[in-house]
Design a protein around this motif. Structure first.
Motif, short mmCIF file in Angstrom:
data_model
loop_
_atom_site.label_atom_id
_atom_site.label_comp_id
_atom_site.label_asym_id
_atom_site.label_seq_id
_atom_site.Cartn_x
_atom_site.Cartn_y
_atom_site.Cartn_z
N ARG A 9 0.82 -1.20 0.00
CA ARG A 9 0.00 0.00 0.00
C ARG A 9 0.86 1.26 0.00
O ARG A 9 0.47 2.28 -0.54
CB ARG A 9 -0.92 0.02 1.22
N TYR A 10 2.03 1.17 0.60
CA TYR A 10 2.97 2.29 0.65
C TYR A 10 4.37 1.76 0.36
O TYR A 10 4.73 0.68 0.82
CB TYR A 10 2.96 2.97 2.02
N LYS A 11 5.12 2.54 -0.41
CA LYS A 11 6.47 2.12 -0.75
C LYS A 11 7.34 3.35 -0.91
O LYS A 11 6.96 4.31 -1.59
CB LYS A 11 6.46 1.32 -2.05
N ILE A 12 8.52 3.32 -0.26
CA ILE A 12 9.52 4.35 -0.45
C ILE A 12 10.75 3.67 -1.05
O ILE A 12 11.20 2.65 -0.54
CB ILE A 12 9.87 5.05 0.87
N THR A 13 11.26 4.23 -2.12
CA THR A 13 12.43 3.66 -2.75
C THR A 13 13.37 4.78 -3.19
O THR A 13 13.06 5.95 -3.01
CB THR A 13 12.03 2.78 -3.95
N GLU A 14 14.49 4.39 -3.74
CA GLU A 14 15.47 5.37 -4.18
C GLU A 14 15.57 5.37 -5.70
O GLU A 14 15.29 4.36 -6.36
CB GLU A 14 16.82 5.07 -3.56
N THR A 15 16.00 6.48 -6.22
CA THR A 15 16.20 6.61 -7.67
C THR A 15 17.11 5.51 -8.18
O THR A 15 18.13 5.19 -7.57
CB THR A 15 16.82 7.98 -7.99
N GLY A 16 16.69 4.90 -9.29
CA GLY A 16 17.48 3.86 -9.91
C GLY A 16 17.12 2.45 -9.49
O GLY A 16 17.54 1.49 -10.16
N ARG A 17 16.38 2.29 -8.44
CA ARG A 17 16.02 0.95 -7.97
C ARG A 17 14.84 0.40 -8.77
O ARG A 17 14.02 1.16 -9.29
CB ARG A 17 15.68 0.96 -6.49
#
Lengths: 111, 111
Positions: A9-17
């Motif tokens: 439901r919620y996701k935080i990721t980093e650029t390029g992943r």
């Protein structure tokens, strides 16, 4: 439970992943859709599928990949996430015609 | 090319009065129109629809009007209630093709 579900439901990721959003429906609907919702743009279609193993581009497909090996599942993959892909993503399904049923959404943040 | 437009990003109405949400479209091939309602942190839910062979469809407090010559549809909610506060999307479709959504209108019902 019957219906259409999305995970996470919620996701935080980093650029390029790489990120994969999951969608599962229990109605055996033939059509499935992925939308993104952004302020001022409403719901924009990313990809859709008319049946298993049949997919097609929507309005904003760049940077996304989909697959549909089974009727009930329609995962959306961001191969290399960018900040512009920060959005709320909705999956939907329907029969050939009529109303679409939407999942609860996935809020994705790309840092 | 925005085929479905909701020109009012927001609308504020007093409780008990009539709410009128408007939607314009450009594609004369559209033959089925829908309204969806969306609460925060939830997916859009189907509200009411109308076929192009009709000019009015009513369901309780909700009525949708279609003016094909003007390529315009409207959703009337009467009387408006606090629970009607949400974002409303209109959508249009031709046959079994993809729904095309407007940008949405945020309706706020004031006590």
């Amino acid at each position: 439970d019957a219906g259409i579900t999305q995970s996470p439901r919620y996701k935080i990721t980093e650029t390029g992943r790489q990120v994969t959003l999951m969608c599962h429906q229990t109605w055996s609907h033939s059509y499935m859709f992925w939308y993104r919702q952004d302020l001022g743009h409403g719901l924009r279609l990313i990809y859709y599928s008319a049946a298993a193993d049949i997919t097609d581009k929507g309005e904003v497909p760049d940077g996304y990949v989909v697959s549909r090996s089974k009727t009930e599942n329609f995962p959306l993959t961001l191969e290399s996430a960018t900040r512009s892909q920060t959005s709320v993503y909705f999956c939907a399904s329907r029969w050939t015609g009529g109303e679409q049923f939407f999942g609860p959404g996935t809020r994705l943040t790309v840092l | 090319d925005q085929q479905v437009k909701q020109n009012s990003p927001s609308l504020s109405v007093q409780e008990g009065r009539i709410s009128i949400l408007n939607c314009d479209y450009t594609n004369s091939m559209f033959d089925y129109f829908l309204w969806y309602k969306k609460y925060p942190a939830e997916g859009p839910t189907f509200l009411i629809s109308i076929s192009s062979i009709k000019d009015k469809n009513e369901d309780g407090r909700f009525t949708v009007f279609l003016n094909k010559s003007a390529k315009h549809l409207s959703l009337h909610i009467v009387p408006s209630q606090p629970g009607d506060s949400a974002v409303y999307f209109c959508a249009a479709v031709h046959g079994a093709q993809k729904l095309v959504f407007g940008q949405g209108t945020r309706l706020t019902i004031n006590p």
